[in-house]
Write a protein that holds these residues in place. Structure first.
Motif, PDB file in Angstrom:
ATOM      1  N   LYS A  63       8.944  -7.530  -3.565  1.00  0.00           N
ATOM      2  CA  LYS A  63       8.462  -6.003  -1.869  1.00  0.00           C
ATOM      3  C   LYS A  63       9.810  -6.252  -1.317  1.00  0.00           C
ATOM      4  O   LYS A  63       9.647  -4.725  -0.815  1.00  0.00           O
ATOM      5  CB  LYS A  63       6.917  -6.315  -1.683  1.00  0.00           C
ATOM      6  N   THR A  64      10.336  -6.290  -1.114  1.00  0.00           N
ATOM      7  CA  THR A  64      11.733  -6.949   0.348  1.00  0.00           C
ATOM      8  C   THR A  64      12.184  -5.649  -0.293  1.00  0.00           C
ATOM      9  O   THR A  64      12.946  -4.988   1.272  1.00  0.00           O
ATOM     10  CB  THR A  64      12.300  -8.211   0.903  1.00  0.00           C
ATOM     11  N   ALA A  65      12.613  -5.063  -1.355  1.00  0.00           N
ATOM     12  CA  ALA A  65      13.710  -4.310  -1.474  1.00  0.00           C
ATOM     13  C   ALA A  65      13.309  -3.190  -0.723  1.00  0.00           C
ATOM     14  O   ALA A  65      13.947  -1.833  -0.131  1.00  0.00           O
ATOM     15  CB  ALA A  65      14.541  -4.681  -2.556  1.00  0.00           C
ATOM     16  N   VAL A  66      11.839  -3.198  -1.339  1.00  0.00           N
ATOM     17  CA  VAL A  66      11.335  -1.025  -1.172  1.00  0.00           C
ATOM     18  C   VAL A  66      11.596  -1.489   0.569  1.00  0.00           C
ATOM     19  O   VAL A  66      11.856  -0.044   0.914  1.00  0.00           O
ATOM     20  CB  VAL A  66       9.868  -1.627  -1.334  1.00  0.00           C
ATOM     21  N   VAL A  67      11.458  -1.536   1.111  1.00  0.00           N
ATOM     22  CA  VAL A  67      11.340  -1.792   3.046  1.00  0.00           C
ATOM     23  C   VAL A  67      12.826  -1.538   2.919  1.00  0.00           C
ATOM     24  O   VAL A  67      12.677  -0.928   3.944  1.00  0.00           O
ATOM     25  CB  VAL A  67      10.910  -3.137   3.616  1.00  0.00           C
ATOM     26  N   ARG A  68      13.788  -2.333   2.788  1.00  0.00           N
ATOM     27  CA  ARG A  68      14.852  -2.775   2.801  1.00  0.00           C
ATOM     28  C   ARG A  68      15.811  -1.218   2.801  1.00  0.00           C
ATOM     29  O   ARG A  68      16.065  -0.942   3.434  1.00  0.00           O
ATOM     30  CB  ARG A  68      15.928  -3.375   2.373  1.00  0.00           C
ATOM     31  N   TYR A 112       0.702  -1.690   0.080  1.00  0.00           N
ATOM     32  CA  TYR A 112      -0.300  -0.053  -0.022  1.00  0.00           C
ATOM     33  C   TYR A 112       0.832   1.076  -0.495  1.00  0.00           C
ATOM     34  O   TYR A 112      -0.252   1.718  -0.004  1.00  0.00           O
ATOM     35  CB  TYR A 112      -1.082   0.076   0.846  1.00  0.00           C
ATOM     36  N   GLN A 113       2.522   1.010   0.502  1.00  0.00           N
ATOM     37  CA  GLN A 113       2.584   2.033   0.592  1.00  0.00           C
ATOM     38  C   GLN A 113       4.135   2.466  -0.725  1.00  0.00           C
ATOM     39  O   GLN A 113       4.801   1.580  -0.737  1.00  0.00           O
ATOM     40  CB  GLN A 113       3.586   2.249   1.599  1.00  0.00           C
ATOM     41  N   SER A 114       4.512   3.013  -1.502  1.00  0.00           N
ATOM     42  CA  SER A 114       5.670   3.608  -2.176  1.00  0.00           C
ATOM     43  C   SER A 114       6.773   3.558  -1.207  1.00  0.00           C
ATOM     44  O   SER A 114       6.508   3.728   0.177  1.00  0.00           O
ATOM     45  CB  SER A 114       6.306   4.826  -2.853  1.00  0.00           C
ATOM     46  N   GLU A 115       7.964   3.396  -1.588  1.00  0.00           N
ATOM     47  CA  GLU A 115       9.273   3.153  -1.213  1.00  0.00           C
ATOM     48  C   GLU A 115       9.483   4.865   0.213  1.00  0.00           C
ATOM     49  O   GLU A 115       9.814   4.923   0.938  1.00  0.00           O
ATOM     50  CB  GLU A 115      10.844   3.153  -1.510  1.00  0.00           C
ATOM     51  N   ASP A 116       8.987   5.809  -0.577  1.00  0.00           N
ATOM     52  CA  ASP A 116       9.360   7.151   0.174  1.00  0.00           C
ATOM     53  C   ASP A 116       8.749   7.661   0.675  1.00  0.00           C
ATOM     54  O   ASP A 116       8.874   8.173   1.627  1.00  0.00           O
ATOM     55  CB  ASP A 116       9.046   8.117  -0.732  1.00  0.00           C
TER      56      ASP A 116
END
Length: 280
Positions: free
Chosen positions: A74-79, A37-41
């Motif tokens: 999607k893990t790279a986005v959070v990392r 639901y959220q972008s990296e930013d």
């Protein structure tokens, strides 16, 4: 061993915990973080505004983040979002289901389940998930969950399948009508949260046979449609989540009737995760 930061995140809240050698040093709750639901930013902004200020003076050596929606792609986005505020060498991101397995089974084989607003389960060999029945959400699945408890309750209420007076009690207690329920389920966001909010009512009235029928049906469906597809005779079945914790006696009773052995039940996976990394 240096201090580590462990996060257990759902769509609505994140449980953050600083630990060292199996001891919890500092713990706080923040907003939910989900790469679905959220972008990296957006995730970066949440961490910089509300998480980093509480941790900036702590010697964090590693971050272990578990969250719903943290599928491999999607893990790279959070990392990357975490690294913007906490540039430590070790940042590992896992799904909430792997978090349940780490907390409940550790390096031993077993069956790990989540029963909260939604539900999920897997067979764990001590290192990885070897079988996973998809949960499918509260419309197609999520058996055993709070959302399905609510779905069954309001459906039975509106179709006059509850004991006399219970329908009226439910509608009055929550300020509901049929029109409001239909709107909240079919037109408003987060219908699963709305449906799961009726779990306390079910517990309060669980001695009523029409309510107990809902509980038994929901748990029986969870075991039959999910757990019994794993090697449940060889492994104990373990749980995290508010539904599993608060309904533990009824969950165990249904399991016993099917020859299923229940192991550990945690309200939250955090204590198990802290223990996991103390031995890691």
């Amino acid at each position: 061993m240096e201090e580590i930061l462990i996060a257990d995140s759902g769509a609505t809240k994140t449980d953050w915990c600083v630990a060292k050698n199996g001891e919890i040093l500092f713990r706080f709750t923040g907003k939910g973080i989900s790469p679905v639901y959220q972008s990296e930013d957006e995730i970066t902004e949440e961490i910089q505004k509300n998480v980093y200020p509480l941790l900036k003076n702590r010697p964090i050596d590693a971050v272990y983040f578990y969250g719903s929606g943290c599928i491999p792609e999607k893990t790279a986005v959070v990392r990357n979002a975490i690294y913007q505020s906490l540039p430590v060498e070790t940042i590992e991101v896992y799904s909430d289901l792997v978090g349940a397995a780490h907390a409940l089974c550790g390096h031993e084989a077993g069956i790990a389940c989540i029963l909260g607003t939604g539900s999920n389960s897997c067979e764990w060999d001590g290192e990885t998930i070897v079988k996973h029945i998809p949960p499918l959400g509260f419309i197609l699945g999520d058996e055993g969950s709070g959302a399905v408890f609510g779905k069954l309750l309001v459906s039975d209420a509106l179709k006059n399948r509850l004991s006399p007076g219970l329908k009226e009690k439910l509608l009055e207690q929550y300020g509901l009508s049929q029109a409001i329920i239909i709107d909240r389920v079919y037109k408003q966001p987060f219908p699963s949260r709305f449906l799961a909010s009726f779990s306390p009512f079910i517990l309060e009235n669980i001695e009523d046979p029409t309510i107990r029928r809902i509980v038994d049906t929901n748990f029986s469906d969870f075991f039959e449609r999910n757990v019994m597809q794993y090697h449940y005779r060889e492994n104990k079945v373990n749980f995290v989540g508010s539904i599993a914790f608060h309904y533990a006696d009824y969950l165990k009773e249904t399991a016993d009737s099917k020859g299923i052995r229940i192991g550990t039940i945690y309200a939250s996976p955090m204590e198990g995760l802290v223990g996991y990394y103390a031995l890691h």
